[in-house]
Design an enzyme around this catalytic site. Structure first.
Site, short mmCIF file in Angstrom:
data_model
loop_
_atom_site.label_atom_id
_atom_site.label_comp_id
_atom_site.label_asym_id
_atom_site.label_seq_id
_atom_site.Cartn_x
_atom_site.Cartn_y
_atom_site.Cartn_z
N ASP A 13 0.83 -1.22 0.00
CA ASP A 13 0.00 0.00 0.00
C ASP A 13 0.86 1.26 0.00
O ASP A 13 0.45 2.30 0.53
CB ASP A 13 -0.95 0.02 1.21
CG ASP A 13 -1.73 -1.27 1.37
OD1 ASP A 13 -2.38 -1.67 0.40
OD2 ASP A 13 -1.65 -1.89 2.44
N LYS A 16 2.19 2.16 -5.10
CA LYS A 16 2.82 1.61 -6.31
C LYS A 16 2.00 1.91 -7.55
O LYS A 16 2.55 2.11 -8.63
CB LYS A 16 3.02 0.10 -6.16
CG LYS A 16 4.05 -0.29 -5.12
CD LYS A 16 4.32 -1.78 -5.11
CE LYS A 16 3.14 -2.59 -4.65
NZ LYS A 16 2.77 -2.35 -3.24
N GLY A 40 -4.36 -4.40 -4.32
CA GLY A 40 -5.14 -3.30 -4.88
C GLY A 40 -4.28 -2.13 -5.31
O GLY A 40 -3.42 -1.69 -4.56
N HIS A 41 -4.50 -1.65 -6.53
CA HIS A 41 -3.82 -0.46 -7.02
C HIS A 41 -4.87 0.57 -7.42
O HIS A 41 -5.79 0.27 -8.18
CB HIS A 41 -2.94 -0.78 -8.24
CG HIS A 41 -1.70 -1.54 -7.89
ND1 HIS A 41 -0.90 -2.13 -8.84
CD2 HIS A 41 -1.12 -1.81 -6.70
CE1 HIS A 41 0.12 -2.73 -8.25
NE2 HIS A 41 0.00 -2.55 -6.95
N GLN A 224 1.83 -6.38 -3.30
CA GLN A 224 2.24 -6.46 -1.89
C GLN A 224 3.62 -5.80 -1.71
O GLN A 224 3.87 -4.77 -2.32
CB GLN A 224 2.23 -7.92 -1.40
CG GLN A 224 0.84 -8.52 -1.26
CD GLN A 224 0.41 -9.24 -2.51
OE1 GLN A 224 1.20 -9.78 -3.25
NE2 GLN A 224 -0.89 -9.27 -2.75
N ASP A 333 3.13 14.59 1.59
CA ASP A 333 2.21 15.64 2.01
C ASP A 333 1.40 15.27 3.24
O ASP A 333 0.89 16.16 3.94
CB ASP A 333 1.26 16.00 0.86
CG ASP A 333 0.50 14.79 0.34
OD1 ASP A 333 1.16 13.82 -0.10
OD2 ASP A 333 -0.74 14.79 0.37
#
Length: 430
Positions: A13, A16, A40-41, A224, A333
């Protein structure tokens, strides 16, 4: 020119998806080489947000070839659903733009069943899996009883393979007091899938070899991250595949040297999903703030991520395990406005300082972080596209991270928008 592998340097997470999308404009081919649809992307392109799980990030870019390599485990039903979802967003996904390795292993409903049942057994170690069948599918691959994509083209052999598979799984299901799987029903389901999946299937290693020989730029997309690697991660709280850079070649069928540059992705802080050790975790208002501000929820599961300070020991270990050439530091940020920022620079274990993440569960549970404190910055870094736009204290933080992890920062990401990226070193160097 260098083919590039993008690898998570923490627990996943790390952002990527954005980095792969940012790099994919300069690559002709994007390859997924391990994992399943538990990864998940999220890609933000203009006013459109794409959430991918199995498909390589290249599918959303016109003119790019996307490849699902042999190291990936494929849920065929999910694959078709994800193609349908992305197509509804205006993306053209065809057998001309997307290929799946013939020898990629299929995830079947019986794998999903087993994944969930195991997590629910009282008194056992809870891994915190996504219950999507990834682990059991990899087990069958290693056990040499898996059904692979190319098997769908050989009905007679498929029958034998189903019988072999069910000889294992039905005995296991009976032992758990669960209903057995009917071989004919599974055979019919797979025959129905075959004409929908097989047009995408081929021996992708051969195509990749030809593309490499032709000088095409290839981007290898990891899922991952390093500390979830089945060998090198925080075992047993890991995924079921190798996530390190060496797997890019194994999981795509390419030879030694196919990867020229390894880009490690790391957040400016640390997150983790599921159970397992997390030395720098913050269970206070700062951890809550990082999670809220960073929108730290799983792309596919919606699970809230655990948050903590940057762990330089862990990332330094990832640099060595992967041979990382440069770091892409993301979500800088999110740290805006914090008066004080901490970084873990070592661990204390049984009264002694150590400089590595230990691999035994007992030691992992006992380690305590050794902190280095930094002055924060009041100014906003969100959307910055050059070092000149960053506060001096922020630059000092970035430079110190480089020293601590033993690797230069190649890219800085300052928002989910792909353009909000500071390029220091071009991974696709000529």
């Amino acid at each position: 020119m260098a083919n590039v592998a993008v690898i998570g340097a923490q627990w996943g997470d790390e952002g990527k998806g954005k980095i792969v999308d940012w790099l994919s404009e300069r690559a002709e081919v994007v390859v997924r080489f391990q994992g399943g649809h538990n990864a998940g992307h999220t890609l933000v392109i203009g006013n459109q947000t794409y959430k991918l799980a199995l498909l390589p990030s290249g599918v959303v870019r016109k003119g790019k070839l996307s490849i699902v390599g042999n190291g990936v485990v494929v849920d065929p039903w999910h694959f078709l659903e994800e193609v349908k979802k992305i197509s509804a967003q205006g993306v053209s996904v065809t057998p001309e733009t997307l290929k799946i390795a013939n020898h990629a292993v299929l995830i079947l409903p019986l794998h999903r069943d087993l994944d969930g049942w195991r997590e629910d057994v009282p008194g056992t170690i809870k891994i915190g899996t996504t219950r999507r069948g990834i682990g059991p599918a990899y087990e069958d691959k290693v056990g040499r009883r898996a059904i692979r994509v190319g098997d769908l083209a050989e009905p007679e052999q498929l029958r034998k393979k189903i019988d072999t598979l069910l000889a294992h799984h039905n005995a296991l299901r009976q032992g758990l007091g669960r209903p057995t799987v009917d071989a004919e029903a599974l055979f019919s389901e797979l025959l129905e899938l075959a004409p929908k999946i097989l047009p995408f299937a081929e021996d992708v290693w051969e195509r990749l070899d030809a593309l490499r020989a032709a000088g095409k730029r290839i981007l290898f997309e990891g899922a991952q991250a390093t500390m979830l690697d089945i060998d090198h991660g925080t075992y047993p709280f890991v995924t079921s595949s190798n996530t390190v850079a060496a797997q890019a070649m194994i999981g795509s069928g390419m030879g030694n040297g196919a990867v020229g540059y390894v880009l490690g992705i790391a957040k400016a802080y640390t997150t983790r999903v599921g159970d397992g050790p997390f030395p720098t975790e913050l269970k206070d208002e700062i951890g809550q703030l990082l999670g809220d501000r960073g929108n730290e929820f799983g792309t596919n599961t919606g699970r809230r991520r655990r948050c903590g300070w940057f762990d330089a020991v862990m990332v330094r270990q990832a640099v060595k395990l992967n041979g990382i050439d440069g770091i892409a530091l993301t979500k800088l940020d999110v740290l805006d406005g914090l008066k004080e920022i901490k970084v873990c620079v070592g661990y204390e274990l049984d009264g002694k300082r150590i400089e590595r993440f230990p691999f035994t569960m007992g030691a992992q549970a006992k380690i305590k972080p050794i902190w280095e404190e930094f002055e924060g910055w009041e100014e906003s870094t969100r959307g910055a596209r050059s070092f000149a736009e960053l506060p001096a204290t922020c630059i000092k933080y970035v430079r110190r991270i480089e020293e601590l992890v033993g690797c230069p920062v190649a890219l800085l990401s300052t928002s989910p928008e792909r353009e909000d990226t500071i390029l220091v070193t071009d991974p696709f160097r000529d």
